[in-house]
Scaffold this active site. Structure first.
Site, PDB file in Angstrom:
ATOM      1  N   PRO A  81       0.760  -1.063   0.071  1.00 23.36           N
ATOM      2  CG  PRO A  81      -0.834  -1.493   1.600  1.00 23.36           C
ATOM      3  CD  PRO A  81       0.474  -2.157   1.083  1.00 23.36           C
ATOM      4  CB  CYS A  82       1.348   3.859  -2.259  1.00 22.26           C
ATOM      5  SG  CYS A  82      -0.267   4.328  -3.165  1.00 22.26           S
ATOM      6  CD  GLN A  83      -3.435   3.219   0.824  1.00 20.04           C
ATOM      7  OE1 GLN A  83      -2.369   2.697   0.873  1.00 20.04           O
ATOM      8  NE2 GLN A  83      -4.549   2.575   0.867  1.00 20.04           N
ATOM      9  CG  MET A  85       4.738   5.642   0.094  1.00 21.59           C
ATOM     10  SD  MET A  85       5.897   4.156  -0.383  1.00 21.59           S
ATOM     11  CE  MET A  85       5.197   3.315   1.360  1.00 21.59           C
ATOM     12  CB  SER A  86       0.668   8.414  -2.452  1.00 14.75           C
ATOM     13  OG  SER A  86       0.086   9.015  -3.618  1.00 14.75           O
TER      14      SER A  86
END
Length: 207
Positions: A81-83, A85-86
């Site tokens: 999941p990238c939430q 670091m996005s």
């Protein structure tokens, strides 16, 4: 021997594996957290062994590794999941999801696949987690854990340079086991640019 069997971690509904079967690669084992995504994944890829549950749960993790060994997995692809670091999110370095790189690393250590790929947003390379008592870049955590057995390349690509009608930067980390002659490398960029009109311009207007 052609490599075919893949383990997909953080698989969601299987977008990353959409065309793999067409080129002779089989995602034989996959893992996703949310049940509704698992059900849809299974409906799309009924041949894959979808293991539904939290990879941080030891029983789930052990099941993934056991099934991957039974299926002779030789490639791991992990899209955590990238939430946290996005750039369109909160960029919270304390987001627990940023630490999901650790079970991905553990799976590579346990399975010792020929190749592995870790894919995420470009800001992955600037994100840190708590590691051995200090803040360490995610990229450096992967290297500290795996660079004795794997050649590791870290790449930032833009999908627009690969005939995709969207400008979208991604971080792609490629790992090749050191005993292999052939190393996994990012392909050369294409000189051809594909526009949205090229891709879907044939669709009739609603009006």
């Amino acid at each position: 021997m052609k490599i075919k069997n893949i383990l997909s971690l953080f698989a969601n509904i299987g977008v990353a594996e959409a065309y793999l079967e067409e080129i002779g690669y089989n995602v034989v084992v996959a893992n996703e957290l949310l049940e509704r995504r698992c059900k849809l994944y299974h409906a799309i890829y009924p041949k894959s062994n979808m293991i539904c549950g939290d990879i941080n749960d030891q029983h789930i993790y052990d099941t993934i590794i056991s099934e991957a060994k039974k299926s002779n997995v030789e490639i791991i692809m992990a899209t955590p999941p990238c939430q946290g670091m996005s750039t369109v999110g909160q960029q919270d370095e304390n987001d627990e999801r940023n630490k999901l790189i650790m079970p991905a690393i553990s799976s590579i250590k346990d399975l010792k696949p020929r190749y592995a790929m870790i894919e995420n947003v470009a800001n992955f390379i600037n994100t840190t987690i708590e590691y051995n008592g200090k803040r360490v870049l995610l990229v450096d955590v992967v290297k500290c854990e795996l660079d004795k057995e794997y050649d590791i390349s870290v790449n930032i690509i833009n999908t627009a340079n690969y005939e995709v009608p969207q400008s979208r930067e991604r971080m792609i980390m490629l790992l090749s086991r050191k005993d292999l002659k052939n190393k996994w490398e990012i392909p050369a960029e294409s000189p051809k640019k594909v526009t949205m009109r090229d891709a879907i311009g044939w669709i009739p207007e609603i009006d």
